[in-house]
Design a protein around this motif. Structure first.
Motif, PDB file in Angstrom:
ATOM      1  N   PRO A   1      58.051 -49.571 -20.037  1.00  0.00           N
ATOM      2  CA  PRO A   1      58.724 -50.839 -19.736  1.00  0.00           C
ATOM      3  C   PRO A   1      59.088 -50.947 -18.260  1.00  0.00           C
ATOM      4  O   PRO A   1      59.353 -49.941 -17.596  1.00  0.00           O
ATOM      5  CB  PRO A   1      59.970 -50.794 -20.615  1.00  0.00           C
ATOM      6  CG  PRO A   1      60.248 -49.334 -20.805  1.00  0.00           C
ATOM      7  CD  PRO A   1      58.894 -48.679 -20.854  1.00  0.00           C
ATOM      8  N   VAL A   2      59.091 -52.175 -17.759  1.00  0.00           N
ATOM      9  CA  VAL A   2      59.515 -52.468 -16.392  1.00  0.00           C
ATOM     10  C   VAL A   2      60.735 -53.367 -16.468  1.00  0.00           C
ATOM     11  O   VAL A   2      60.649 -54.509 -16.927  1.00  0.00           O
ATOM     12  CB  VAL A   2      58.400 -53.163 -15.591  1.00  0.00           C
ATOM     13  CG1 VAL A   2      58.903 -53.580 -14.212  1.00  0.00           C
ATOM     14  CG2 VAL A   2      57.199 -52.232 -15.445  1.00  0.00           C
ATOM     15  N   ALA A   3      61.893 -52.851 -16.056  1.00  0.00           N
ATOM     16  CA  ALA A   3      63.127 -53.627 -16.092  1.00  0.00           C
ATOM     17  C   ALA A   3      63.198 -54.569 -14.901  1.00  0.00           C
ATOM     18  O   ALA A   3      62.863 -54.181 -13.772  1.00  0.00           O
ATOM     19  CB  ALA A   3      64.342 -52.708 -16.107  1.00  0.00           C
ATOM     20  N   VAL A   4      63.629 -55.782 -15.138  1.00  0.00           N
ATOM     21  CA  VAL A   4      63.841 -56.727 -14.043  1.00  0.00           C
ATOM     22  C   VAL A   4      64.886 -56.123 -13.104  1.00  0.00           C
ATOM     23  O   VAL A   4      65.972 -55.738 -13.547  1.00  0.00           O
ATOM     24  CB  VAL A   4      64.333 -58.086 -14.576  1.00  0.00           C
ATOM     25  CG1 VAL A   4      64.605 -59.045 -13.419  1.00  0.00           C
ATOM     26  CG2 VAL A   4      63.314 -58.677 -15.539  1.00  0.00           C
ATOM     27  N   PRO A   5      64.586 -55.983 -11.819  1.00  0.00           N
ATOM     28  CA  PRO A   5      65.542 -55.343 -10.913  1.00  0.00           C
ATOM     29  C   PRO A   5      66.802 -56.180 -10.737  1.00  0.00           C
ATOM     30  O   PRO A   5      66.756 -57.413 -10.866  1.00  0.00           O
ATOM     31  CB  PRO A   5      64.766 -55.209  -9.602  1.00  0.00           C
ATOM     32  CG  PRO A   5      63.702 -56.224  -9.681  1.00  0.00           C
ATOM     33  CD  PRO A   5      63.339 -56.360 -11.130  1.00  0.00           C
TER      34      PRO A   5
ATOM     35  N   VAL B   1      62.207 -53.383   1.334  1.00  0.00           N
ATOM     36  CA  VAL B   1      63.493 -52.849   0.870  1.00  0.00           C
ATOM     37  C   VAL B   1      63.566 -52.895  -0.665  1.00  0.00           C
ATOM     38  O   VAL B   1      62.666 -52.396  -1.329  1.00  0.00           O
ATOM     39  CB  VAL B   1      64.672 -53.574   1.562  1.00  0.00           C
ATOM     40  CG1 VAL B   1      65.978 -52.806   1.361  1.00  0.00           C
ATOM     41  CG2 VAL B   1      64.409 -53.686   3.079  1.00  0.00           C
ATOM     42  N   LYS B   2      64.588 -53.509  -1.260  1.00  0.00           N
ATOM     43  CA  LYS B   2      64.771 -53.479  -2.716  1.00  0.00           C
ATOM     44  C   LYS B   2      63.747 -54.333  -3.452  1.00  0.00           C
ATOM     45  O   LYS B   2      63.614 -54.223  -4.676  1.00  0.00           O
ATOM     46  CB  LYS B   2      66.181 -53.923  -3.087  1.00  0.00           C
ATOM     47  CG  LYS B   2      67.298 -53.069  -2.520  1.00  0.00           C
ATOM     48  CD  LYS B   2      67.149 -51.592  -2.862  1.00  0.00           C
ATOM     49  CE  LYS B   2      67.344 -51.307  -4.336  1.00  0.00           C
ATOM     50  NZ  LYS B   2      67.248 -49.827  -4.609  1.00  0.00           N
ATOM     51  N   GLY B   3      63.018 -55.155  -2.726  1.00  0.00           N
ATOM     52  CA  GLY B   3      61.991 -55.960  -3.368  1.00  0.00           C
ATOM     53  C   GLY B   3      60.831 -55.153  -3.909  1.00  0.00           C
ATOM     54  O   GLY B   3      60.035 -55.643  -4.713  1.00  0.00           O
ATOM     55  N   LYS B   4      60.716 -53.880  -3.492  1.00  0.00           N
ATOM     56  CA  LYS B   4      59.603 -53.027  -3.924  1.00  0.00           C
ATOM     57  C   LYS B   4      60.079 -51.644  -4.370  1.00  0.00           C
ATOM     58  O   LYS B   4      59.281 -50.707  -4.392  1.00  0.00           O
ATOM     59  CB  LYS B   4      58.620 -52.839  -2.762  1.00  0.00           C
ATOM     60  CG  LYS B   4      57.959 -54.102  -2.268  1.00  0.00           C
ATOM     61  CD  LYS B   4      56.755 -54.462  -3.105  1.00  0.00           C
ATOM     62  CE  LYS B   4      55.942 -55.542  -2.412  1.00  0.00           C
ATOM     63  NZ  LYS B   4      54.721 -55.870  -3.177  1.00  0.00           N
ATOM     64  N   ASP B   5      61.309 -51.515  -4.745  1.00  0.00           N
ATOM     65  CA  ASP B   5      61.920 -50.196  -4.897  1.00  0.00           C
ATOM     66  C   ASP B   5      62.074 -49.748  -6.347  1.00  0.00           C
ATOM     67  O   ASP B   5      62.647 -48.704  -6.592  1.00  0.00           O
ATOM     68  CB  ASP B   5      63.306 -50.225  -4.232  1.00  0.00           C
ATOM     69  CG  ASP B   5      63.831 -48.843  -3.881  1.00  0.00           C
ATOM     70  OD1 ASP B   5      63.008 -47.939  -3.642  1.00  0.00           O
ATOM     71  OD2 ASP B   5      65.055 -48.666  -3.850  1.00  0.00           O
ATOM     72  N   PHE B   6      61.562 -50.501  -7.307  1.00  0.00           N
ATOM     73  CA  PHE B   6      61.984 -50.294  -8.693  1.00  0.00           C
ATOM     74  C   PHE B   6      60.893 -49.870  -9.655  1.00  0.00           C
ATOM     75  O   PHE B   6      61.185 -49.283 -10.698  1.00  0.00           O
ATOM     76  CB  PHE B   6      62.642 -51.577  -9.216  1.00  0.00           C
ATOM     77  CG  PHE B   6      61.758 -52.791  -9.117  1.00  0.00           C
ATOM     78  CD1 PHE B   6      61.021 -53.216 -10.197  1.00  0.00           C
ATOM     79  CD2 PHE B   6      61.666 -53.505  -7.928  1.00  0.00           C
ATOM     80  CE1 PHE B   6      60.200 -54.320 -10.114  1.00  0.00           C
ATOM     81  CE2 PHE B   6      60.851 -54.629  -7.832  1.00  0.00           C
ATOM     82  CZ  PHE B   6      60.110 -55.033  -8.922  1.00  0.00           C
TER      83      PHE B   6
ATOM     84  N   ASN C   1      49.811 -51.105  -9.962  1.00  0.00           N
ATOM     85  CA  ASN C   1      50.580 -52.344 -10.036  1.00  0.00           C
ATOM     86  C   ASN C   1      51.817 -52.177  -9.172  1.00  0.00           C
ATOM     87  O   ASN C   1      52.728 -51.422  -9.509  1.00  0.00           O
ATOM     88  CB  ASN C   1      50.981 -52.678 -11.478  1.00  0.00           C
ATOM     89  CG  ASN C   1      51.542 -54.083 -11.617  1.00  0.00           C
ATOM     90  OD1 ASN C   1      52.021 -54.671 -10.654  1.00  0.00           O
ATOM     91  ND2 ASN C   1      51.500 -54.621 -12.831  1.00  0.00           N
ATOM     92  N   ASP C   2      51.819 -52.873  -8.054  1.00  0.00           N
ATOM     93  CA  ASP C   2      52.924 -52.836  -7.090  1.00  0.00           C
ATOM     94  C   ASP C   2      53.896 -53.971  -7.444  1.00  0.00           C
ATOM     95  O   ASP C   2      53.834 -55.054  -6.881  1.00  0.00           O
ATOM     96  CB  ASP C   2      52.342 -53.003  -5.680  1.00  0.00           C
ATOM     97  CG  ASP C   2      53.409 -53.085  -4.607  1.00  0.00           C
ATOM     98  OD1 ASP C   2      54.445 -52.439  -4.765  1.00  0.00           O
ATOM     99  OD2 ASP C   2      53.179 -53.801  -3.616  1.00  0.00           O
ATOM    100  N   TRP C   3      54.772 -53.712  -8.395  1.00  0.00           N
ATOM    101  CA  TRP C   3      55.697 -54.737  -8.874  1.00  0.00           C
ATOM    102  C   TRP C   3      56.579 -55.241  -7.731  1.00  0.00           C
ATOM    103  O   TRP C   3      56.987 -54.465  -6.862  1.00  0.00           O
ATOM    104  CB  TRP C   3      56.561 -54.175 -10.002  1.00  0.00           C
ATOM    105  CG  TRP C   3      55.765 -53.754 -11.203  1.00  0.00           C
ATOM    106  CD1 TRP C   3      55.142 -52.550 -11.392  1.00  0.00           C
ATOM    107  CD2 TRP C   3      55.476 -54.537 -12.358  1.00  0.00           C
ATOM    108  NE1 TRP C   3      54.498 -52.530 -12.600  1.00  0.00           N
ATOM    109  CE2 TRP C   3      54.688 -53.738 -13.221  1.00  0.00           C
ATOM    110  CE3 TRP C   3      55.819 -55.830 -12.759  1.00  0.00           C
ATOM    111  CZ2 TRP C   3      54.235 -54.188 -14.460  1.00  0.00           C
ATOM    112  CZ3 TRP C   3      55.376 -56.281 -13.998  1.00  0.00           C
ATOM    113  CH2 TRP C   3      54.590 -55.475 -14.826  1.00  0.00           C
ATOM    114  N   SER C   4      56.873 -56.535  -7.730  1.00  0.00           N
ATOM    115  CA  SER C   4      57.544 -57.155  -6.582  1.00  0.00           C
ATOM    116  C   SER C   4      58.640 -58.115  -7.023  1.00  0.00           C
ATOM    117  O   SER C   4      58.399 -59.002  -7.846  1.00  0.00           O
ATOM    118  CB  SER C   4      56.530 -57.926  -5.729  1.00  0.00           C
ATOM    119  OG  SER C   4      55.516 -57.063  -5.261  1.00  0.00           O
TER     120      SER C   4
END
Length: 325
Positions: A113-117, A175-180, A156-159
């Motif tokens: 799963p990918v949690a919404v940051p 920064v946090k836009g790509k950190d999760f 997949n580079d989630w953004s």
């Protein structure tokens, strides 16, 4: 050869995927990646009988020490810049393949799963191809670099698109836009297996993305559209720096490989940003597909703004020894 990391009987193992079967090995993934004679190593270290692929859990095929993400597709760069009010890539982009370092602690595998940051309302994905280093190397030429690429996997580079613009003026990256979250998978296909897909000195693999089983309109892209080959970006990364076994170098997003480009060109949120429940699937010819489901995240913890107006020490460049505020 398809090299995977699998969870079987409560243990993490390396496995070689062949059709709907996977053969567990008694060695680690780095040893397989760096091997001069992989078939001999696999035959020597096969551990037990093959397992049905459906009976094991696929993990990220490698846990990289470093993860460089390039931007090598001109079409994607043009779409990204359009949202910033710029009409063309800067001349500097054409001079060298640029990249940023991503968060290796955020690497996940298929079906995780990918949690919404925290704080994100405009979640996006990015369809990319990535090379995985086999033999270590430094200061390589592109010709030499070819021998240091063990194989390729999907990335997949989630953004978090809305978390990036506020920090762009600082000039230190997303920064946090790509950190999760960074998805790698489903396995690593060795370079020799993809040799038939090479055109004009580079890989030419068809790529497309799907959201909830529906391909994005426009037909995807091909890795042949990369402005630099993988051998060239590996050589560039190795300038003055050692590349080690398991390091990952990603292509950057292909044309029409993310929602951002549609927003830039169509002027609205069609397709809409990702929300919990959405399933994103990346598909690349010759390798396979990898999927992840978006799940709800948490709200951000509030932080104060920067403290300003603090006393500063006198410097040689201050007039008459005056101390600036």
């Amino acid at each position: 050869m398809k090299i995977a990391r699998i969870e079987v009987d409560g243990e993490t193992r390396v496995g070689i995927v062949d059709g709907d079967q996977v053969q567990p090995l008694s060695v680690g993934v780095d040893e397989v990646l760096a091997a001069d004679d992989r078939p001999a190593l696999v035959a020597r270290t096969a551990d037990g009988d093959p397992r049905p692929l459906s009976a094991v859990h696929l993990l990220a095929p490698v846990q990289p020490g470093t993860l460089r993400d390039y931007i090598t597709f001109e079409e994607h760069l043009e779409g990204s810049l359009k949202l910033l009010g710029r009409t063309a890539p800067p001349p500097e982009w054409y001079e060298q393949p640029v990249f940023y370092f991503s968060n290796t602690n955020a690497v996940i595998g298929p079906d995780e799963p990918v949690a919404v940051p925290p704080g994100c309302r405009r979640l996006d994905f990015e369809l990319e191809l990535a090379a995985v280093i086999g033999k270590p190397g430094r200061d390589l030429t592109p010709e030499q670099a070819a021998d240091h690429i063990a194989g390729y996997t999907l990335f997949n580079d989630w953004s978090a698109r809305d978390l990036m613009p506020p920090v762009i003026p600082v000039g230190l990256g997303p920064v946090k836009g790509k950190d999760f979250a960074n998805t790698l998978g489903p396995w690593i296909v060795t370079a020799d297996e993809l040799a038939a897909h090479r055109r004009d000195g580079r890989l030419a693999l068809e790529m497309h993305a799907e959201v909830n089983g529906v391909p994005l309109p426009g037909g995807g892209d091909t890795s042949a559209s990369m402005s630099w080959s993988f051998e060239e970006i590996v050589a560039y990364a190795s300038r003055g720096a050692e590349l080690r076994t398991g390091d990952v170098l990603a292509s950057g997003t292909c044309g029409a490989g993310c929602l951002l480009e549609y927003w830039a060109h169509l002027g609205d949120d069609a397709p809409p940003p990702l929300v919990p429940g959405d399933v994103v699937t990346l598909v690349v010819e010759g390798i396979g597909s990898v999927s992840n489901r978006v799940v709800a995240g948490v709200e951000p913890v509030d932080l104060p703004t920067a403290r300003v107006g603090t006393a500063r020490r006198p410097r040689p460049w201050t007039a008459a020894g005056a101390v600036p505020r």
